[in-house]
Design a protein around this motif. Sequence first.
Motif, short mmCIF file in Angstrom:
data_model
loop_
_atom_site.label_atom_id
_atom_site.label_comp_id
_atom_site.label_asym_id
_atom_site.label_seq_id
_atom_site.Cartn_x
_atom_site.Cartn_y
_atom_site.Cartn_z
N PRO A 21 -9.37 19.39 4.28
CA PRO A 21 -9.49 19.50 2.82
C PRO A 21 -8.21 20.07 2.21
O PRO A 21 -7.56 20.93 2.78
CB PRO A 21 -10.65 20.48 2.63
N ARG A 22 -7.89 19.54 1.04
CA ARG A 22 -6.75 20.07 0.31
C ARG A 22 -6.95 21.56 0.12
O ARG A 22 -8.03 22.01 -0.23
CB ARG A 22 -6.61 19.39 -1.03
N GLY A 23 -5.88 22.30 0.37
CA GLY A 23 -5.93 23.73 0.19
C GLY A 23 -6.43 24.49 1.40
O GLY A 23 -6.46 25.72 1.38
N SER A 24 -6.85 23.72 2.41
CA SER A 24 -7.29 24.43 3.62
C SER A 24 -6.07 24.93 4.40
O SER A 24 -4.93 24.57 4.11
CB SER A 24 -8.14 23.51 4.49
N THR A 25 -6.30 25.75 5.38
CA THR A 25 -5.21 26.42 6.09
C THR A 25 -4.87 25.69 7.41
O THR A 25 -5.79 25.33 8.16
CB THR A 25 -5.59 27.86 6.39
N VAL A 26 -3.58 25.46 7.60
CA VAL A 26 -3.08 24.92 8.87
C VAL A 26 -2.35 26.06 9.60
O VAL A 26 -1.45 26.67 9.02
CB VAL A 26 -2.14 23.73 8.66
N THR A 27 -2.77 26.30 10.81
CA THR A 27 -2.15 27.38 11.60
C THR A 27 -1.06 26.78 12.51
O THR A 27 -1.32 25.81 13.23
CB THR A 27 -3.20 28.08 12.46
N ILE A 28 0.17 27.34 12.41
CA ILE A 28 1.27 26.90 13.30
C ILE A 28 1.59 28.03 14.26
O ILE A 28 1.60 29.21 13.88
CB ILE A 28 2.51 26.48 12.50
N VAL A 29 1.84 27.65 15.53
CA VAL A 29 2.17 28.63 16.58
C VAL A 29 3.66 28.52 16.88
O VAL A 29 4.16 27.43 17.18
CB VAL A 29 1.35 28.38 17.86
N VAL A 30 4.37 29.66 16.73
CA VAL A 30 5.84 29.68 16.83
C VAL A 30 6.25 30.33 18.14
O VAL A 30 5.64 31.32 18.57
CB VAL A 30 6.44 30.44 15.62
N VAL A 31 7.38 29.81 18.77
CA VAL A 31 7.90 30.43 19.99
C VAL A 31 9.28 30.97 19.67
O VAL A 31 9.97 30.48 18.81
CB VAL A 31 7.92 29.45 21.19
#
Length: 693
Positions: A683-693
Amino acid sequence: MEAPGRVAGSPGDPMIGRVLEGRYRLLSRIARGGMATVYEALDLRLDRTVAVKVMHPGLGDDDEFAARFVREARAAARLSHPHVVAVHDQGDDDGTVFLVMELVQGHTLHEVIAKEAPMAPARALELLEPVLSALASAHRAGLVHRDVKPANVLIADDGRVKVADFGLAKAVSADTQHTATQGVLIGTVSYLAPELVVEGRADTRADVYAVGVLLYELLTGVKPHEGETVIQVAYKHVHQDVPPPSQRVPHLPPYVDALVARATARDRTLRPADAAVMLHQVHRVGSALADGVADDPELTEDLAPRLRAGHDDEVDAPAQRGGRGDTAPQVWDEGEMATLLAPMAPPPAAPGGPTGPPPAHPPRQTRAEATTLLRAHHDDRAATPPHGGAGTARAARGRRRRGPLLLALALAVALAAGGGAYWFGWARYTSTPGVILLPQAQAERTLEQAGLEVAYDDPAFSETVPAGQVLATEPSPGDRVLSEGTVTLTVSQGPERYEVPAVARMTEDQAQDALLERKLSFDESIERFSENVPEGQVIRTIPEIRTVLRPGGSVDLVVSKGRQPLRVGDWVGESLEEMRSTLEDRGLVVEVAGEEFSDTVAEGDVISHDPAGGTLFRGETVEAVVSQGPELLPVPSVVGFGVEAARQTLQEAGFEVEIERDDDFISIGFVLRMDPGAGAEAPRGSTVTIVVV
């Protein structure tokens, strides 16, 4: 004046909307009677609602009448009493004579009688007390009502009782005849005192009589004197006593019968002198009723009308003087008359000749001839000298010779006159055959066989004689009629009945007029919504059309309030299916105007609708916008992006970004993986979690 809650506006009445004397705007018609129409009106000067009684055209054309009307209205206006409808003003607007009165919101005693009568004596007296109190006040002021009837007794919604139309009847009656056969009967004939019918004049005791009739009607539910015509009812008031109400309602105390008898005595001198006296009597009867007294001989005797001293002699005097009130001295000596008229007695009727009793009195010609003989007899006696002598003897012998000749001649003349009198006074007449209750054709044959001609009067209604049968004849059965003369027949039309007319789609006033034309009574208006009958028009009648009623039968009008407004309500956030089911049950149509994504309204629920609330009429449409739920967007791949580049890319795609560090974070600053993964929809406005190294 009464205002039974009418709908404003009467398109068929040109008076509606008119402003009388620049002050009283007529709003709607309340009622219409024989002399006037009553309107609800607005007093523009004082900004109050009043009742305006407008005299029918013609009554106000006479300047003398108008002046009299003003005087009586002023007299009525001086009455200040809690049970009298107040008179505020009167006027003449270009020939339109009118009276302005207090407007009483409520109903009439006529409606109470229709619903409650016959009623208990205590209840009847409770309703009469304020009426008598009002009349007593008027009588003390020298004012006679003359038209006391249930329609002129108003009962307000709060229970107050008021008497209307004081002084009006007197103003009108001065130029009209109070008889049952000519002119105008001022006052409803059912309540008219005998002296008003016969003489056209009345005092306070005429009002007492009307109240007595009203009491009888409250106790029994019917009027004491009824007939098929106004004349018949008026005749009964003059010639018949009001019967005791206990004849119809057994177990009424005798003193209640006595109260009615006293108030309705045909001899006005036997009635209470005025309303105040009758009010005192009503209080005595009311106290006895309250104490549960079944019989009080002393009270009954006090109330029962008693003849005045010498009254019996006065009543019987005409009969003692020879009948019909003839006071002339007796001219004929009965013995002498019998002797002289014996030779003139008519011979017995020949077989097949006229039948029936001989005339009650000698024919006029026979009596005249007897007069001649009587005078001749006296003249002959007077001519004899008092003293004898030769001359006297010769004269006597001459008279003796002429005597038989003269007597024979006189007898011949008498017989001729008697025969002529017999022919003209008896023999050429026959008895009218009895044909009442015979069918018309059979009655014609019977009269023609008797040698009589047949004529017809206007047919008449009858409750007892079937249609097509003879109701009356002129002359009456057994009365004398000339041989080959004419008998006039009145043929019955059967009971007087009228069908309820078809008044649907008429205005209320037009429907009332149609009922009056059929001699039916308008009772009340009942308002109902209608999808196809415009506001203010009649939907139907109660009872329904073509129902057959007696004259004066009551008819209710069901009047349209127009289309029924239907509530829309607020359906935002509610299920479209629930909205559709409810509103379609109400008669509305629900259509989907579109679908939209919504982050706050669940899929399938209503985002908005038009109209947003208020009311619509049956068959009209409500348009709804339905939610598709939140909009789903593809998640772009940012694996291998630097942190800031990944954030910017996801935000531009419509997502929020959350950063997490990998467990083996070595601070390179690149995206190792993402959730949801690349290519997924979120859904628009939902949260995408990115994992950083």
